[in-house]
Design a protein around this motif. Structure first.
Motif, PDB file in Angstrom:
ATOM      1  N   TRP A   1      -6.176  -7.838   3.275  1.00 49.11           N
ATOM      2  CA  TRP A   1      -5.081  -7.676   4.236  1.00 49.11           C
ATOM      3  C   TRP A   1      -5.566  -7.690   5.684  1.00 49.11           C
ATOM      4  O   TRP A   1      -4.836  -7.295   6.583  1.00 49.11           O
ATOM      5  CB  TRP A   1      -4.342  -6.358   3.974  1.00 49.11           C
ATOM      6  CG  TRP A   1      -3.501  -6.397   2.736  1.00 49.11           C
ATOM      7  CD1 TRP A   1      -3.818  -5.940   1.503  1.00 49.11           C
ATOM      8  CD2 TRP A   1      -2.194  -6.976   2.617  1.00 49.11           C
ATOM      9  NE1 TRP A   1      -2.800  -6.167   0.620  1.00 49.11           N
ATOM     10  CE2 TRP A   1      -1.784  -6.801   1.281  1.00 49.11           C
ATOM     11  CE3 TRP A   1      -1.335  -7.614   3.505  1.00 49.11           C
ATOM     12  CZ2 TRP A   1      -0.553  -7.253   0.804  1.00 49.11           C
ATOM     13  CZ3 TRP A   1      -0.109  -8.050   3.038  1.00 49.11           C
ATOM     14  CH2 TRP A   1       0.277  -7.881   1.707  1.00 49.11           C
TER      15      TRP A   1
ATOM     16  N   ASP B   1      -9.482  -3.138   3.883  1.00 49.09           N
ATOM     17  CA  ASP B   1      -9.221  -4.035   2.758  1.00 49.09           C
ATOM     18  C   ASP B   1      -9.225  -5.477   3.268  1.00 49.09           C
ATOM     19  O   ASP B   1      -8.356  -5.883   4.054  1.00 49.09           O
ATOM     20  CB  ASP B   1      -7.873  -3.688   2.129  1.00 49.09           C
ATOM     21  CG  ASP B   1      -7.609  -4.468   0.845  1.00 49.09           C
ATOM     22  OD1 ASP B   1      -8.377  -5.395   0.543  1.00 49.09           O
ATOM     23  OD2 ASP B   1      -6.632  -4.141   0.148  1.00 49.09           O
TER      24      ASP B   1
ATOM     25  N   GLY C   1       0.378  -0.731  10.322  1.00 54.53           N
ATOM     26  CA  GLY C   1       0.126   0.518   9.614  1.00 54.53           C
ATOM     27  C   GLY C   1       0.291   1.734  10.497  1.00 54.53           C
ATOM     28  O   GLY C   1       0.856   2.754  10.088  1.00 54.53           O
TER      29      GLY C   1
ATOM     30  N   ARG D   1      -5.517   8.435  -3.394  1.00 57.68           N
ATOM     31  CA  ARG D   1      -6.195   7.860  -4.564  1.00 57.68           C
ATOM     32  C   ARG D   1      -5.900   8.653  -5.831  1.00 57.68           C
ATOM     33  O   ARG D   1      -6.663   8.587  -6.797  1.00 57.68           O
ATOM     34  CB  ARG D   1      -7.700   7.810  -4.295  1.00 57.68           C
ATOM     35  CG  ARG D   1      -8.080   6.864  -3.167  1.00 57.68           C
ATOM     36  CD  ARG D   1      -9.542   6.990  -2.802  1.00 57.68           C
ATOM     37  NE  ARG D   1      -9.828   8.295  -2.202  1.00 57.68           N
ATOM     38  CZ  ARG D   1     -11.056   8.742  -1.932  1.00 57.68           C
ATOM     39  NH1 ARG D   1     -12.100   8.002  -2.212  1.00 57.68           N
ATOM     40  NH2 ARG D   1     -11.230   9.938  -1.393  1.00 57.68           N
TER      41      ARG D   1
ATOM     42  N   LYS E   1       0.818  -1.218   0.000  1.00 59.71           N
ATOM     43  CA  LYS E   1       0.000   0.000   0.000  1.00 59.71           C
ATOM     44  C   LYS E   1       0.850   1.265   0.000  1.00 59.71           C
ATOM     45  O   LYS E   1       0.312   2.363   0.168  1.00 59.71           O
ATOM     46  CB  LYS E   1      -0.898   0.004   1.242  1.00 59.71           C
ATOM     47  CG  LYS E   1      -1.825  -1.195   1.352  1.00 59.71           C
ATOM     48  CD  LYS E   1      -2.893  -1.171   0.278  1.00 59.71           C
ATOM     49  CE  LYS E   1      -3.890  -2.303   0.461  1.00 59.71           C
ATOM     50  NZ  LYS E   1      -4.985  -2.253  -0.538  1.00 59.71           N
TER      51      LYS E   1
ATOM     52  N   ASN F   1      -7.126   1.906   4.603  1.00 53.98           N
ATOM     53  CA  ASN F   1      -6.717   0.619   4.040  1.00 53.98           C
ATOM     54  C   ASN F   1      -6.883  -0.540   5.010  1.00 53.98           C
ATOM     55  O   ASN F   1      -6.722  -1.697   4.609  1.00 53.98           O
ATOM     56  CB  ASN F   1      -5.261   0.699   3.570  1.00 53.98           C
ATOM     57  CG  ASN F   1      -5.133   1.328   2.200  1.00 53.98           C
ATOM     58  OD1 ASN F   1      -5.305   0.684   1.176  1.00 53.98           O
ATOM     59  ND2 ASN F   1      -4.839   2.629   2.179  1.00 53.98           N
TER      60      ASN F   1
ATOM     61  N   ILE G   1      -5.300   7.789   5.271  1.00 51.79           N
ATOM     62  CA  ILE G   1      -5.244   6.789   4.204  1.00 51.79           C
ATOM     63  C   ILE G   1      -4.758   5.449   4.734  1.00 51.79           C
ATOM     64  O   ILE G   1      -5.154   4.391   4.242  1.00 51.79           O
ATOM     65  CB  ILE G   1      -4.349   7.294   3.044  1.00 51.79           C
ATOM     66  CG1 ILE G   1      -4.706   6.575   1.735  1.00 51.79           C
ATOM     67  CG2 ILE G   1      -2.882   7.107   3.363  1.00 51.79           C
ATOM     68  CD1 ILE G   1      -6.039   6.940   1.181  1.00 51.79           C
TER      69      ILE G   1
ATOM     70  N   THR H   1      -2.266  -6.209  11.133  1.00 48.28           N
ATOM     71  CA  THR H   1      -2.256  -5.199  10.071  1.00 48.28           C
ATOM     72  C   THR H   1      -2.471  -3.792  10.613  1.00 48.28           C
ATOM     73  O   THR H   1      -1.711  -2.866  10.265  1.00 48.28           O
ATOM     74  CB  THR H   1      -3.317  -5.531   9.009  1.00 48.28           C
ATOM     75  OG1 THR H   1      -3.002  -6.787   8.412  1.00 48.28           O
ATOM     76  CG2 THR H   1      -3.372  -4.464   7.939  1.00 48.28           C
TER      77      THR H   1
ATOM     78  N   GLN I   1      -0.220   4.236  -2.162  1.00 47.68           N
ATOM     79  CA  GLN I   1      -1.401   4.920  -1.629  1.00 47.68           C
ATOM     80  C   GLN I   1      -1.051   5.756  -0.414  1.00 47.68           C
ATOM     81  O   GLN I   1      -1.606   6.839  -0.216  1.00 47.68           O
ATOM     82  CB  GLN I   1      -2.484   3.904  -1.266  1.00 47.68           C
ATOM     83  CG  GLN I   1      -3.186   3.282  -2.460  1.00 47.68           C
ATOM     84  CD  GLN I   1      -4.443   2.542  -2.039  1.00 47.68           C
ATOM     85  OE1 GLN I   1      -5.205   3.000  -1.195  1.00 47.68           O
ATOM     86  NE2 GLN I   1      -4.654   1.380  -2.636  1.00 47.68           N
TER      87      GLN I   1
END
Length: 384
Positions: free
Chosen positions: A344, A341, A353, A108, A100, A338, A334, A349, A103
Protein backbone atom coordinates in the motif's frame (compact mmCIF):
# COMPACT_ATOMS: atom_id res chain seq x y z
CA UNK A 1 -33.60 72.30 46.54
CA UNK A 2 -30.76 74.52 45.36
CA UNK A 3 -30.94 76.59 42.22
CA UNK A 4 -28.16 74.55 40.61
CA UNK A 5 -30.03 71.26 40.99
CA UNK A 6 -33.04 72.58 39.07
CA UNK A 7 -31.06 72.33 35.82
CA UNK A 8 -30.91 68.55 36.26
CA UNK A 9 -34.60 67.96 36.89
CA UNK A 10 -36.71 67.08 33.82
CA UNK A 11 -39.83 69.21 33.49
CA UNK A 12 -41.34 67.43 30.45
CA UNK A 13 -41.86 63.76 29.70
CA UNK A 14 -40.07 62.05 26.81
CA UNK A 15 -42.17 61.43 23.75
CA UNK A 16 -43.44 57.87 23.40
CA UNK A 17 -41.57 55.72 20.90
CA UNK A 18 -42.72 52.52 19.18
CA UNK A 19 -41.59 49.25 20.78
CA UNK A 20 -38.52 47.58 19.26
CA UNK A 21 -39.35 45.21 16.47
CA UNK A 22 -38.91 41.49 16.95
CA UNK A 23 -36.42 40.24 14.40
CA UNK A 24 -36.63 36.59 13.47
CA UNK A 25 -35.47 34.40 10.64
CA UNK A 26 -32.19 33.76 8.85
CA UNK A 27 -31.89 37.32 7.55
CA UNK A 28 -32.19 38.83 11.01
CA UNK A 29 -29.74 36.28 12.45
CA UNK A 30 -27.23 37.04 9.68
CA UNK A 31 -27.54 40.79 10.19
CA UNK A 32 -27.10 40.45 13.95
CA UNK A 33 -24.27 37.90 14.08
CA UNK A 34 -22.34 38.37 10.84
CA UNK A 35 -22.95 41.92 9.61
CA UNK A 36 -23.57 43.89 12.80
CA UNK A 37 -20.58 46.23 12.32
CA UNK A 38 -18.25 47.08 9.42
CA UNK A 39 -15.53 45.01 11.09
CA UNK A 40 -17.86 41.99 11.37
CA UNK A 41 -18.82 42.38 7.73
CA UNK A 42 -15.18 42.41 6.59
CA UNK A 43 -14.35 39.35 8.69
CA UNK A 44 -17.41 37.54 7.35
CA UNK A 45 -16.45 38.27 3.76
CA UNK A 46 -12.86 37.11 4.39
CA UNK A 47 -14.13 33.91 6.00
CA UNK A 48 -16.42 33.21 3.05
CA UNK A 49 -13.54 33.77 0.60
CA UNK A 50 -11.29 31.44 2.62
CA UNK A 51 -13.95 28.73 2.65
CA UNK A 52 -14.53 29.15 -1.09
CA UNK A 53 -10.78 28.84 -1.67
CA UNK A 54 -10.07 25.78 0.50
CA UNK A 55 -13.33 23.82 0.58
CA UNK A 56 -13.68 22.76 -3.10
CA UNK A 57 -10.12 21.28 -3.32
CA UNK A 58 -10.67 19.51 -0.01
CA UNK A 59 -13.96 17.98 -1.16
CA UNK A 60 -12.33 16.98 -4.44
CA UNK A 61 -9.41 15.29 -2.66
CA UNK A 62 -11.52 13.65 0.05
CA UNK A 63 -14.40 12.39 -2.08
CA UNK A 64 -14.34 13.03 -5.84
CA UNK A 65 -10.77 11.99 -6.70
CA UNK A 66 -10.55 9.48 -3.83
CA UNK A 67 -10.00 5.76 -4.32
CA UNK A 68 -12.67 3.82 -2.44
CA UNK A 69 -12.06 0.23 -3.52
CA UNK A 70 -9.13 -1.82 -4.66
CA UNK A 71 -6.51 -4.26 -3.50
CA UNK A 72 -3.15 -2.57 -3.54
CA UNK A 73 -1.07 0.55 -4.00
CA UNK A 74 -2.02 0.74 -7.67
CA UNK A 75 -5.42 2.18 -6.84
CA UNK A 76 -3.86 4.98 -4.83
CA UNK A 77 -0.60 5.75 -6.64
CA UNK A 78 -2.25 6.88 -9.85
CA UNK A 79 -4.61 9.71 -10.67
CA UNK A 80 -8.23 8.71 -10.29
CA UNK A 81 -10.36 8.85 -13.41
CA UNK A 82 -11.22 12.48 -14.03
CA UNK A 83 -8.84 13.54 -11.28
CA UNK A 84 -6.85 16.73 -11.39
CA UNK A 85 -3.98 15.98 -9.02
CA UNK A 86 -0.30 15.98 -10.13
CA UNK A 87 1.22 12.83 -11.62
CA UNK A 88 1.68 10.10 -9.04
CA UNK A 89 -1.04 11.50 -6.81
CA UNK A 90 -4.72 10.80 -6.44
CA UNK A 91 -7.35 11.75 -3.94
CA UNK A 92 -7.71 10.09 -0.57
CA UNK A 93 -6.74 6.43 -0.44
CA UNK A 94 -9.77 5.15 1.45
CA UNK A 95 -9.26 1.70 -0.06
CA UNK A 96 -6.23 1.45 2.27
CA UNK A 97 -8.41 2.33 5.26
CA UNK A 98 -11.02 -0.21 4.21
CA UNK A 99 -8.44 -2.98 3.74
CA UNK A 100 -6.82 -2.30 7.13
CA UNK A 101 -10.00 -1.43 9.02
CA UNK A 102 -10.01 -4.60 11.12
CA UNK A 103 -6.44 -3.94 12.23
CA UNK A 104 -7.31 -0.35 13.04
CA UNK A 105 -10.00 -1.67 15.39
CA UNK A 106 -8.27 -4.68 16.99
CA UNK A 107 -4.57 -4.41 16.16
CA UNK A 108 -2.93 -7.82 15.82
CA UNK A 109 -5.54 -9.58 17.94
CA UNK A 110 -6.08 -13.09 16.47
CA UNK A 111 -8.75 -13.01 13.78
CA UNK A 112 -10.54 -16.11 15.03
CA UNK A 113 -10.80 -14.59 18.53
CA UNK A 114 -11.99 -11.11 17.59
CA UNK A 115 -15.51 -11.98 18.67
CA UNK A 116 -14.27 -11.45 22.23
CA UNK A 117 -13.48 -7.72 21.93
CA UNK A 118 -16.70 -7.32 19.92
CA UNK A 119 -18.69 -8.79 22.83
CA UNK A 120 -16.86 -6.52 25.29
CA UNK A 121 -17.58 -3.49 23.09
CA UNK A 122 -21.27 -4.40 22.87
CA UNK A 123 -21.50 -4.78 26.66
CA UNK A 124 -19.71 -1.46 27.10
CA UNK A 125 -22.18 0.37 24.85
CA UNK A 126 -25.16 -1.39 26.44
CA UNK A 127 -24.09 -0.21 29.91
CA UNK A 128 -22.72 3.22 28.98
CA UNK A 129 -25.74 4.52 27.06
CA UNK A 130 -28.28 4.16 29.91
CA UNK A 131 -25.67 5.57 32.30
CA UNK A 132 -25.47 8.74 30.21
CA UNK A 133 -29.25 9.21 29.90
CA UNK A 134 -30.47 11.02 33.04
CA UNK A 135 -34.04 9.66 32.92
CA UNK A 136 -33.01 5.99 32.90
CA UNK A 137 -33.48 4.58 36.46
CA UNK A 138 -31.25 2.30 38.57
CA UNK A 139 -28.08 4.36 38.19
CA UNK A 140 -26.40 2.65 41.16
CA UNK A 141 -26.86 -0.82 39.69
CA UNK A 142 -25.84 0.49 36.28
CA UNK A 143 -22.68 2.04 37.74
CA UNK A 144 -21.73 -1.18 39.54
CA UNK A 145 -22.15 -3.17 36.34
CA UNK A 146 -20.21 -0.63 34.27
CA UNK A 147 -17.31 0.13 36.61
CA UNK A 148 -17.00 -3.13 38.56
CA UNK A 149 -18.51 -6.07 36.68
CA UNK A 150 -17.56 -5.02 33.15
CA UNK A 151 -13.79 -4.68 33.84
CA UNK A 152 -13.76 -8.21 35.30
CA UNK A 153 -15.67 -9.64 32.33
CA UNK A 154 -13.47 -7.71 29.88
CA UNK A 155 -10.31 -8.98 31.58
CA UNK A 156 -11.46 -12.61 31.31
CA UNK A 157 -12.65 -12.29 27.71
CA UNK A 158 -9.81 -10.22 26.27
CA UNK A 159 -6.88 -11.89 28.00
CA UNK A 160 -8.24 -15.44 28.08
CA UNK A 161 -6.31 -18.31 29.57
CA UNK A 162 -9.35 -19.45 31.58
CA UNK A 163 -12.78 -20.98 31.00
CA UNK A 164 -11.45 -22.60 27.84
CA UNK A 165 -10.53 -19.31 26.16
CA UNK A 166 -7.14 -19.21 24.41
CA UNK A 167 -4.63 -16.84 25.99
CA UNK A 168 -3.99 -13.66 23.96
CA UNK A 169 -0.95 -11.73 25.16
CA UNK A 170 -1.33 -7.97 25.46
CA UNK A 171 1.42 -7.11 22.91
CA UNK A 172 -1.03 -8.39 20.27
CA UNK A 173 -3.70 -5.92 21.40
CA UNK A 174 -3.92 -2.70 19.46
CA UNK A 175 -5.97 -0.21 17.52
CA UNK A 176 -9.08 1.51 18.77
CA UNK A 177 -9.54 -1.28 21.33
CA UNK A 178 -6.39 -0.23 23.20
CA UNK A 179 -7.31 3.46 22.94
CA UNK A 180 -10.74 2.86 24.46
CA UNK A 181 -9.44 0.56 27.22
CA UNK A 182 -6.73 3.01 28.26
CA UNK A 183 -9.04 6.00 28.20
CA UNK A 184 -11.93 4.23 29.98
CA UNK A 185 -9.72 2.91 32.77
CA UNK A 186 -7.94 6.25 33.04
CA UNK A 187 -11.23 8.14 33.28
CA UNK A 188 -12.78 5.65 35.73
CA UNK A 189 -9.73 5.79 38.02
CA UNK A 190 -8.67 9.42 37.69
CA UNK A 191 -11.96 11.01 38.80
CA UNK A 192 -12.36 9.30 42.21
CA UNK A 193 -8.61 9.25 42.85
CA UNK A 194 -8.36 12.90 41.82
CA UNK A 195 -11.16 13.79 44.26
CA UNK A 196 -9.31 12.00 47.07
CA UNK A 197 -6.07 13.82 46.18
CA UNK A 198 -7.87 17.19 46.09
CA UNK A 199 -9.44 16.57 49.50
CA UNK A 200 -6.08 15.39 50.83
CA UNK A 201 -4.34 18.53 49.61
CA UNK A 202 -6.91 20.62 51.51
CA UNK A 203 -6.71 18.42 54.61
CA UNK A 204 -5.86 19.87 58.01
CA UNK A 205 -3.56 16.89 58.70
CA UNK A 206 -0.02 17.95 57.68
CA UNK A 207 1.23 14.48 56.69
CA UNK A 208 -1.69 13.74 54.37
CA UNK A 209 -1.55 17.23 52.89
CA UNK A 210 2.18 16.94 52.26
CA UNK A 211 1.91 13.49 50.61
CA UNK A 212 -0.93 14.56 48.31
CA UNK A 213 0.78 17.84 47.43
CA UNK A 214 4.08 16.11 46.61
CA UNK A 215 2.37 13.52 44.44
CA UNK A 216 0.39 16.14 42.50
CA UNK A 217 3.31 18.48 41.96
CA UNK A 218 5.77 15.75 40.98
CA UNK A 219 3.42 14.08 38.49
CA UNK A 220 2.28 17.38 36.99
CA UNK A 221 5.90 18.45 36.61
CA UNK A 222 6.88 15.65 34.21
CA UNK A 223 5.43 14.74 30.81
CA UNK A 224 3.31 11.62 30.32
CA UNK A 225 5.84 10.13 27.93
CA UNK A 226 8.38 10.15 30.79
CA UNK A 227 5.92 8.40 33.10
CA UNK A 228 5.29 5.70 30.51
CA UNK A 229 9.00 5.31 29.80
CA UNK A 230 9.81 4.90 33.48
CA UNK A 231 6.92 2.44 33.97
CA UNK A 232 8.18 0.35 31.05
CA UNK A 233 11.96 0.55 31.47
CA UNK A 234 12.75 1.66 35.02
CA UNK A 235 10.08 -0.19 37.01
CA UNK A 236 11.37 -3.71 36.19
CA UNK A 237 14.77 -2.71 37.59
CA UNK A 238 13.24 -2.25 41.07
CA UNK A 239 11.34 -5.54 41.07
CA UNK A 240 12.71 -8.80 42.51
CA UNK A 241 14.63 -11.11 40.22
CA UNK A 242 12.30 -13.00 37.88
CA UNK A 243 9.26 -10.87 38.72
CA UNK A 244 7.67 -8.80 35.98
CA UNK A 245 4.56 -6.70 35.38
CA UNK A 246 2.60 -6.81 32.14
CA UNK A 247 3.52 -3.93 29.85
CA UNK A 248 -0.10 -3.03 29.20
CA UNK A 249 -0.84 -2.97 32.93
CA UNK A 250 2.09 -0.58 33.42
CA UNK A 251 0.59 1.71 30.80
CA UNK A 252 -2.82 1.59 32.51
CA UNK A 253 -1.31 2.49 35.88
CA UNK A 254 0.89 5.24 34.45
CA UNK A 255 -1.92 6.89 32.47
CA UNK A 256 -4.36 6.66 35.40
CA UNK A 257 -1.97 8.18 37.95
CA UNK A 258 -0.93 10.91 35.54
CA UNK A 259 -4.54 11.90 34.84
CA UNK A 260 -5.38 11.76 38.56
CA UNK A 261 -2.87 14.50 39.37
CA UNK A 262 -4.43 16.86 36.82
CA UNK A 263 -7.93 15.91 37.89
CA UNK A 264 -7.04 16.71 41.51
CA UNK A 265 -6.23 20.31 40.63
CA UNK A 266 -9.43 20.68 38.63
CA UNK A 267 -11.49 19.41 41.57
CA UNK A 268 -9.54 21.55 44.03
CA UNK A 269 -10.46 24.62 42.01
CA UNK A 270 -14.12 23.69 42.39
CA UNK A 271 -13.74 23.12 46.14
CA UNK A 272 -12.14 26.54 46.60
CA UNK A 273 -15.04 28.17 44.73
CA UNK A 274 -17.57 26.95 47.30
CA UNK A 275 -18.30 29.62 49.97
CA UNK A 276 -17.20 28.76 53.49
CA UNK A 277 -20.75 29.23 54.67
CA UNK A 278 -21.71 25.94 53.00
CA UNK A 279 -19.29 23.99 55.16
CA UNK A 280 -20.17 25.96 58.27
CA UNK A 281 -23.84 25.27 57.69
CA UNK A 282 -23.10 21.55 57.40
CA UNK A 283 -21.10 21.67 60.62
CA UNK A 284 -23.98 23.40 62.40
CA UNK A 285 -26.25 20.51 61.37
CA UNK A 286 -23.88 18.03 62.99
CA UNK A 287 -22.79 16.34 59.77
CA UNK A 288 -19.52 14.43 59.75
CA UNK A 289 -16.69 15.40 57.42
CA UNK A 290 -17.55 12.77 54.82
CA UNK A 291 -21.28 13.50 55.03
CA UNK A 292 -20.54 17.19 54.51
CA UNK A 293 -18.36 16.47 51.48
CA UNK A 294 -20.66 13.86 49.92
CA UNK A 295 -23.98 15.65 50.46
CA UNK A 296 -23.14 19.34 50.25
CA UNK A 297 -19.65 20.36 49.09
CA UNK A 298 -18.70 17.90 46.33
CA UNK A 299 -22.01 18.05 44.37
CA UNK A 300 -21.67 21.82 44.07
CA UNK A 301 -17.92 21.74 43.38
CA UNK A 302 -18.12 19.08 40.67
CA UNK A 303 -20.95 20.91 38.95
CA UNK A 304 -18.80 24.05 38.74
CA UNK A 305 -15.83 22.25 37.16
CA UNK A 306 -17.61 20.05 34.60
CA UNK A 307 -15.80 21.82 31.72
CA UNK A 308 -12.42 21.25 33.38
CA UNK A 309 -13.20 17.60 34.11
CA UNK A 310 -14.27 16.89 30.54
CA UNK A 311 -11.25 18.80 29.25
CA UNK A 312 -9.03 16.47 31.28
CA UNK A 313 -10.90 13.45 29.90
CA UNK A 314 -10.41 14.69 26.33
CA UNK A 315 -6.71 15.29 26.91
CA UNK A 316 -6.38 11.81 28.39
CA UNK A 317 -8.14 10.24 25.41
CA UNK A 318 -5.72 11.89 22.99
CA UNK A 319 -2.64 11.19 25.11
CA UNK A 320 -3.20 7.44 24.83
CA UNK A 321 -1.32 7.64 21.53
CA UNK A 322 1.89 8.06 23.56
CA UNK A 323 1.83 4.38 24.58
CA UNK A 324 3.69 3.66 21.36
CA UNK A 325 6.84 4.61 23.32
CA UNK A 326 6.54 1.31 25.22
CA UNK A 327 5.68 -0.81 22.19
CA UNK A 328 1.88 -0.71 22.46
CA UNK A 329 -0.05 0.25 19.35
CA UNK A 330 -3.19 2.29 19.88
CA UNK A 331 -5.28 3.58 16.99
CA UNK A 332 -2.68 6.08 15.78
CA UNK A 333 0.16 3.62 16.38
CA UNK A 334 -1.42 0.81 14.37
CA UNK A 335 -2.25 3.22 11.54
CA UNK A 336 1.37 4.34 11.37
CA UNK A 337 2.57 0.74 11.60
CA UNK A 338 0.62 -0.10 8.43
CA UNK A 339 2.39 2.63 6.47
CA UNK A 340 5.31 0.19 6.15
CA UNK A 341 3.19 -2.27 4.16
CA UNK A 342 4.80 -2.26 0.71
CA UNK A 343 1.53 -3.36 -0.91
CA UNK A 344 0.00 0.00 0.00
CA UNK A 345 3.01 2.30 -0.32
CA UNK A 346 1.93 5.46 -2.14
CA UNK A 347 2.30 9.23 -1.65
CA UNK A 348 -1.26 9.58 -0.31
CA UNK A 349 -1.44 6.51 1.94
CA UNK A 350 0.07 8.16 5.07
CA UNK A 351 -2.10 11.25 4.77
CA UNK A 352 -5.23 9.16 4.29
CA UNK A 353 -4.46 7.03 7.34
CA UNK A 354 -3.72 10.05 9.51
CA UNK A 355 -6.91 11.80 8.42
CA UNK A 356 -8.90 8.68 9.34
CA UNK A 357 -7.24 8.47 12.76
CA UNK A 358 -7.75 12.19 13.35
CA UNK A 359 -11.42 11.92 12.43
CA UNK A 360 -11.96 9.07 14.90
CA UNK A 361 -10.23 11.00 17.68
CA UNK A 362 -12.26 14.10 16.84
CA UNK A 363 -15.49 12.11 16.83
CA UNK A 364 -14.99 10.82 20.38
CA UNK A 365 -13.68 14.14 21.72
CA UNK A 366 -16.53 16.10 20.11
CA UNK A 367 -19.03 13.65 21.62
CA UNK A 368 -17.58 14.16 25.10
CA UNK A 369 -17.64 17.92 24.62
CA UNK A 370 -21.28 17.98 23.51
CA UNK A 371 -22.34 15.72 26.37
CA UNK A 372 -20.53 18.04 28.78
CA UNK A 373 -22.56 20.98 27.46
CA UNK A 374 -25.76 18.94 27.78
CA UNK A 375 -25.02 18.13 31.43
CA UNK A 376 -24.20 21.75 32.22
CA UNK A 377 -27.52 22.92 30.80
CA UNK A 378 -29.40 20.13 32.57
CA UNK A 379 -27.87 20.91 35.96
CA UNK A 380 -28.47 24.65 35.51
CA UNK A 381 -32.16 24.00 34.83
CA UNK A 382 -32.53 21.60 37.74
CA UNK A 383 -31.15 24.19 40.18
CA UNK A 384 -33.23 27.14 38.99
Amino acid sequence: MSAHSVDYVRTTMLTQEPPPGVEKGYVAWTRKNLLATPKDSVLTILAILAIAWFLPPMIKWLFIDASWTGGGRGVCATVAQGGSQPDGWSGGCWAFVGAKFDQFLFGRYPIEERWRPIVVGALFIALLVPMLIPKVPHKVLNGILLFVALPVVAFVLLLGGMFGLPFVETPLWGGLMVTLILSFVGIAVSLPFGIILALGRRSTMPVIRMICTMFIEIVRGIPLITVLFMASVMLPLFLPQGMTVDKFLRALIGVSLFASAYMAEVVRGGLQAIPKGQGEGADSLGLSYWQKMYLIILPQALKLVIPGIVNTFIGLFKDTSLVSIIGMFDLLGIVRLNFSDANWASPVTPLSGLIFAGFVFWLFCFGMSRYSGFMERLLDKSHK
